[in-house]
Design an enzyme around this catalytic site. Structure first.
Site, short mmCIF file in Angstrom:
data_model
loop_
_atom_site.label_atom_id
_atom_site.label_comp_id
_atom_site.label_asym_id
_atom_site.label_seq_id
_atom_site.Cartn_x
_atom_site.Cartn_y
_atom_site.Cartn_z
N ASP A 1 0.84 -1.21 0.00
CA ASP A 1 0.00 0.00 0.00
C ASP A 1 0.87 1.25 0.00
OD1 ASP A 1 -2.46 -1.25 -0.05
OD2 ASP A 1 -2.58 -1.43 2.13
N GLY A 2 2.03 1.19 0.68
CA GLY A 2 2.96 2.33 0.71
C GLY A 2 3.43 2.69 -0.69
N ASP B 1 -2.05 14.48 22.46
CA ASP B 1 -0.89 14.26 21.58
C ASP B 1 -1.15 14.75 20.17
OD1 ASP B 1 0.45 13.20 23.65
OD2 ASP B 1 0.67 11.17 22.83
N ASN C 1 -4.61 8.63 2.35
CA ASN C 1 -4.88 7.95 3.64
C ASN C 1 -5.36 8.92 4.71
OD1 ASN C 1 -4.37 5.27 3.19
ND2 ASN C 1 -2.31 5.28 4.05
N GLU C 2 -4.47 9.85 5.07
CA GLU C 2 -4.80 10.73 6.19
C GLU C 2 -3.82 11.88 6.31
OE1 GLU C 2 -1.65 9.02 6.90
OE2 GLU C 2 -2.99 7.48 7.61
N ALA D 1 -5.66 2.41 8.11
CA ALA D 1 -4.24 2.68 8.32
C ALA D 1 -4.03 3.32 9.70
CB ALA D 1 -3.72 3.55 7.17
N TYR D 2 -3.39 4.47 9.76
CA TYR D 2 -3.07 5.11 11.05
C TYR D 2 -4.34 5.29 11.90
CZ TYR D 2 -0.93 8.23 14.40
OH TYR D 2 -0.47 8.79 15.57
N ASN D 3 -5.43 5.68 11.26
CA ASN D 3 -6.69 5.91 11.96
C ASN D 3 -7.08 4.73 12.84
OD1 ASN D 3 -9.58 7.06 12.22
ND2 ASN D 3 -9.92 5.08 11.19
N ARG E 1 -6.80 19.05 23.78
CA ARG E 1 -5.48 18.96 24.42
C ARG E 1 -5.07 17.49 24.41
NH1 ARG E 1 -7.97 22.87 27.35
NH2 ARG E 1 -6.83 24.80 27.74
P1 NAP Z 1 5.30 2.54 6.68
O1 NAP Z 1 5.55 2.96 8.10
O2 NAP Z 1 6.42 2.02 5.85
O3 NAP Z 1 4.10 1.45 6.62
C1 NAP Z 1 2.99 1.57 7.38
C2 NAP Z 1 2.06 0.35 7.20
O4 NAP Z 1 0.76 0.86 6.91
C3 NAP Z 1 2.44 -0.62 6.10
O5 NAP Z 1 2.24 -1.92 6.58
C4 NAP Z 1 1.43 -0.28 5.01
O6 NAP Z 1 1.10 -1.39 4.20
C5 NAP Z 1 0.22 0.08 5.84
N1 NAP Z 1 -0.79 0.87 5.13
C6 NAP Z 1 -0.62 1.94 4.32
N2 NAP Z 1 -1.82 2.37 3.87
C7 NAP Z 1 -2.75 1.55 4.42
C8 NAP Z 1 -4.16 1.49 4.34
N3 NAP Z 1 -4.86 2.38 3.63
N4 NAP Z 1 -4.80 0.53 5.05
C9 NAP Z 1 -4.12 -0.36 5.81
N5 NAP Z 1 -2.77 -0.35 5.90
C10 NAP Z 1 -2.10 0.59 5.24
O7 NAP Z 1 4.65 3.79 5.94
P2 NAP Z 1 4.37 4.03 4.41
O8 NAP Z 1 4.45 2.73 3.66
O9 NAP Z 1 5.20 5.17 4.02
O10 NAP Z 1 2.84 4.47 4.46
C11 NAP Z 1 2.43 5.63 5.13
C12 NAP Z 1 1.17 5.28 5.86
O11 NAP Z 1 1.50 4.40 6.91
C13 NAP Z 1 0.52 6.47 6.53
O12 NAP Z 1 -0.40 7.07 5.65
C14 NAP Z 1 -0.13 5.85 7.75
O13 NAP Z 1 -1.51 5.59 7.55
C15 NAP Z 1 0.56 4.52 7.93
N6 NAP Z 1 1.21 4.51 9.22
C16 NAP Z 1 0.58 3.88 10.22
C17 NAP Z 1 1.11 3.89 11.49
C18 NAP Z 1 0.37 3.20 12.59
O14 NAP Z 1 -0.61 2.51 12.29
N7 NAP Z 1 0.77 3.40 13.83
C19 NAP Z 1 2.33 4.52 11.76
C20 NAP Z 1 2.97 5.14 10.68
C21 NAP Z 1 2.39 5.15 9.41
P3 NAP Z 1 2.11 -2.05 3.14
O15 NAP Z 1 3.04 -2.91 3.97
O16 NAP Z 1 1.21 -2.83 2.24
O17 NAP Z 1 2.84 -0.94 2.44
#
Ligand code: NAP
Length: 267
Positions: A48-49, A152, A124-125, A164-166, A150
């Site tokens: 997805d990234g 994080d 995503n967000e 994803a993050y949500n 108030r």
């Molecule tokens: P990354 O830190 O390398 O990967 C974050 C993870 O989020 C990967 O496993 C990615 O899947 C997954 N992901 C991305 N979009 C998604 C979606 N729409 N639904 C479910 N999982 C999803 O970061 P990145 O690859 O650069 O992607 C950035 C995204 O990562 C941000 O938009 C954020 O939503 C997410 N993220 C999440 C967290 C958390 O949940 N705590 C923390 C940091 C970032 P793949 O392995 O298939 O690429």
């Protein structure tokens, strides 16, 4: 008619192998052409990234481009095809009628103290956090002050970004056919003095959120994979964008099946 195809891949060994196989299969089709510039279809190979990166590369041409994801790790939310399905994928592209399914995007406008504005789209967000100490922000929904937050930080996500993050901050998973954005709190302070709603909210497409920050304090604002660290942002306005992302709909994947596969199934 020739279909102009761009390919974006990550650097994983498996993705490079898939890239080579895909190039070979596309070369056998007279009506499919691999191009570097102005593709009509962008195939991503990775996760997805990888699709998120491709979206930001082509987000100035969203009405002319459709996306399609081949995953080389686990089944993703933007990546429908598996590496062993490449021949079937290429056959389905040949002579296809340009069908697509589209999903909502988040429109983000940052305003600085001097009145400058920058505009972004998120797939995503977008999140707002502070480097250290408690973030204080006034959250307006439409023109009305909704709450003084108030804690994080805050996360504002699209329906496809809801997994994803949500989801990690306790937001709801939202079906991508729902044209709305979600506001979720990141560790809010709630006690006898400070009060926020304390639960995620789904905001309609005719509404907007304006998060007003104390200027002169450093905030970290993310827009998908992009990080912006600045002291002079005073407002971040969110609404559902006029633009949408179009996915080539060569197959239908049941959304809740995908959610189950990603988060529940153990085999
Ligand atoms: P990354 O830190 O390398 O990967 C974050 C993870 O989020 C990967 O496993 C990615 O899947 C997954 N992901 C991305 N979009 C998604 C979606 N729409 N639904 C479910 N999982 C999803 O970061 P990145 O690859 O650069 O992607 C950035 C995204 O990562 C941000 O938009 C954020 O939503 C997410 N993220 C999440 C967290 C958390 O949940 N705590 C923390 C940091 C970032 P793949 O392995 O298939 O690429």
């Amino acid at each position: 008619m020739t279909l102009r195809i761009g390919i974006i891949h990550n650097q994983e060994e498996k993705s490079i192998l898939v890239l080579q196989r895909l190039r070979g299969l596309l070369a056998d089709k007279d009506d499919l052409e691999i191009v570097e510039r102005d593709p009509e279809l962008v195939i991503t190979i990775g996760g997805d990234g990888t699709l998120l990166s491709a979206f930001h590369r082509y987000n100035h041409r969203l009405n002319e481009v459709r996306f399609l994801g081949v995953h080389t790790g686990h089944l993703g939310f933007y990546t429908d095809w598996r590496d062993y399905e490449l021949p079937e994928l290429v056959d389905s592209l040949s002579g296809e009628q340009g069908k697509s399914v589209s999903y909502p995007l988040l429109d983000v406008v940052l305003t600085t103290r001097s009145g400058d504005q920058r505009h972004f789209l998120a797939l995503n967000e977008s999140t707002i956090r502070k480097g250290s100490r408690t973030m204080v922000a006034d959250v307006y929904i439409k023109e009305e002050l909704f709450e003084r937050f108030r804690g994080d930080g805050l996360a504002i996500s699209t329906p496809t970004g809801s997994t994803a993050y949500n989801k990690s901050v306790g937001g709801a998973v939202v079906h991508p056919s729902i044209n709305a954005m979600q506001l979720a709190e990141i560790a809010s302070l709630n006690n006898r003095v400070f009060r926020t709603l304390g639960s995620p909210s789904i905001i309609g497409s005719h509404e907007w959120i304006d998060v007003r920050l104390k200027s002169n304090e450093e905030h970290l604002i993310t827009i998908d994979q992009l990080d912006i660290i600045r002291k002079d942002i005073v407002s971040i306005k969110y609404r559902i964008a006029d633009e949408r992302i179009h996915f080539a709909s060569y197959r239908h994947m049941h959304f809740w099946h995908r959610v189950k596969d990603a988060f529940i199934r153990e085999d």
